[in-house]
Design an enzyme around this catalytic site. Sequence first.
Site, PDB file in Angstrom:
ATOM      1  N   CYS A 130     -40.043 -47.999  60.956  1.00 19.01           N
ATOM      2  CA  CYS A 130     -41.222 -48.334  61.747  1.00 19.01           C
ATOM      3  C   CYS A 130     -41.022 -48.063  63.233  1.00 19.01           C
ATOM      4  O   CYS A 130     -41.930 -48.261  64.037  1.00 19.01           O
ATOM      5  CB  CYS A 130     -41.619 -49.789  61.523  1.00 19.01           C
ATOM      6  SG  CYS A 130     -40.553 -50.970  62.346  1.00 19.01           S
TER       7      CYS A 130
ATOM      8  N   CYS B  18     -41.570 -55.133  59.579  1.00 16.91           N
ATOM      9  CA  CYS B  18     -41.482 -53.679  59.442  1.00 16.91           C
ATOM     10  C   CYS B  18     -42.746 -53.142  58.760  1.00 16.91           C
ATOM     11  O   CYS B  18     -43.342 -52.164  59.201  1.00 16.91           O
ATOM     12  CB  CYS B  18     -40.250 -53.340  58.609  1.00 16.91           C
ATOM     13  SG  CYS B  18     -39.681 -51.638  58.780  1.00 16.91           S
TER      14      CYS B  18
ATOM     15  N   CYS C 142     -35.372 -52.473  60.063  1.00 17.91           N
ATOM     16  CA  CYS C 142     -35.649 -53.867  60.398  1.00 17.91           C
ATOM     17  C   CYS C 142     -35.125 -54.768  59.285  1.00 17.91           C
ATOM     18  O   CYS C 142     -35.354 -54.495  58.102  1.00 17.91           O
ATOM     19  CB  CYS C 142     -37.146 -54.112  60.518  1.00 17.91           C
ATOM     20  SG  CYS C 142     -37.893 -53.346  61.944  1.00 17.91           S
TER      21      CYS C 142
ATOM     22  N   CYS D 145     -35.692 -48.846  64.589  1.00 22.22           N
ATOM     23  CA  CYS D 145     -35.864 -48.889  63.134  1.00 22.22           C
ATOM     24  C   CYS D 145     -36.254 -47.514  62.591  1.00 22.22           C
ATOM     25  O   CYS D 145     -37.167 -46.858  63.083  1.00 22.22           O
ATOM     26  CB  CYS D 145     -36.931 -49.912  62.767  1.00 22.22           C
ATOM     27  SG  CYS D 145     -37.305 -49.948  60.996  1.00 22.22           S
TER      28      CYS D 145
ATOM     29  N   GLY E 176     -31.618 -82.358  67.169  1.00 20.37           N
ATOM     30  CA  GLY E 176     -30.252 -81.861  67.018  1.00 20.37           C
ATOM     31  C   GLY E 176     -29.308 -82.839  66.353  1.00 20.37           C
ATOM     32  O   GLY E 176     -28.192 -82.470  66.001  1.00 20.37           O
TER      33      GLY E 176
END
Lengths: 265, 323
Positions: B261, B289, B283, B258, B49
């Site tokens: 899909c 997808c 998606c 979605c 970080g």
Amino acid sequence: MTVDPVFQRPSPLLQVRGITHRYGHHIGCRDVGFDLYPGEVLGIVGESGSGKTTLLKCISGQMEPSEGSVEYQTRDAGLIDLFRMSEARRRLLMRTDWGIVYQNPRDGLRMRVSAGANVGERLMAIGDRHYGHIRSEAVDWLERVEMDIGRIDDMPHTFSGGMQQRLQIARNLVTKPRLVFMDEPTSGLDVSVQARLLDLIRGLVRTLGIACVIVTHDLGVVRLLSHRLMVMKGGSVVESGLTDQVLDDPQHPYTQLLVSSILPV
Amino acid sequence: MADVIDHPSRAAATPPDTRAATGYNFAYLDEQTKRMIRRAILKGVAIPGYQVPFGSREMPLPYGWGTGGIQVTAAVIGPDDTLKVIDQGADDTTNAVNIRSFFAKTAGVATTERTTEASVIQTRHRIPETPLTEDQILVYQVPIPEPLRWLEPREAETRKMHALEEYGAMHVSLYEDIARYGRIIKSYNYPVKVNDRYVMAPSPIPKFDNPKMDRMPALQLFGAGREKRIYAVPPYTKVKSLDFEDHPFTVESWEQSCALCGAGDSYLDEVVTDDKGGKMFVCSDSDYCEQRRDAGHQGDGGDSNYATRNEIPENETSSGDDR
């Protein structure tokens, strides 16, 4: 020889010794020293350029003096020199055990976040992560400085000068500091607002037992608030003592001039 | 100018790629630059970080298009690697296509659109839906690496705040959201705390992706070219989104699944399909997808009732849904 602890003198909260600060060849303040005891209010008066603000910056850790020491009675480790402790510790001290009220509220407030967030910032800085608690503390403190609770989510720039100053005080007191530095807290406010603010500061200082260093050029302010007084001229302290004593019976010619220059109403 | 200088392990690894451009070092950057970047990456991995400054180079594309991500990718990619590049989850957007072809040309590496086949994935604004593995590296393109920037404009001061762990101001901005809107409205680049120490900007990924960063098996590297910073999250590192105890962190959710899909667990983009109010949610991760559709999953083809609900005459609504 043992002394009954009840009669022991309390140890000073702040010990200032031989503070001198130079700006190049120019001297900001020269060889200033004093003790400040818990719950005591010390006034520093003097004309513009007399070194009041320089002194305040030095003793509040915002600026390292050229010479001298500032020792603070910490809660856990006794007297520690401000400029010899780690920066992390000094900054923690400044945002928990201390408060600093600036002359210009813009210096002391976050102008782009709401009043409530301004008050809550110190709580969040020391790890409070409960929104409801932060919020209720903010409400509580806004009430104590006599502000309208309905304006808790308003931005500070929409407030009047007096309200900004009160918000600044609330923001500083939320962590229950033991020592507050105030730099001209009432200048720039009209007299009626000044009177209310002084009344508020006096009440808070008394009830919370906060030690306070107030820098001002207004003798009326110190007469009302401070227990002890230091008069500065040209960077040096020319006279110090109990407030009433100094103001009623000034010894130094400059103090005499200062006291006699108050405009009678 | 000389021909392409081979990476030491290259000759053994892959046959010469005819697509590769000549006149460049392997993966465009010179070896000294790559070593410098690798040193910054190693430091970043050692201090999760923490933003490590590095000497960002001029790249053949403008700032804001992924110069930081490209430099990090160039420094870690080898001839055996397979590269996938996504932009907003999609493999076929301009940014993704061009960065992919850039490395195909300058490094001659294999490229793919399949998350599972890639060993290095460079991304802008998304984390793939398919869980990543220990064998993969995720490289983020970062526009503004400093999470405290909007609260504190001074760089010297923000560095000090990081050093002393003074992160109160970060919560002030979250407080403001709740005070004004009743909830935390920050929906992307949502600040996280890495390994209980540094507050980090996760780059502009939706907060939906934040939980994926937590203890991710893959190495996560972040490159900011304009700001000249690199930071990293090592595998299996704790990444916690900042929040309040009584206002815990939540991710976005959708009423739809979605349209193509039928996935109910992925991040959805709203796509306008015509000028008569037709729209559908699909998606954002195009590979995910496609994999699902290949496996036989099917969506409802969009919200066919949308137009009727919004009282647009029936005869004008068909065009958006007949796919």
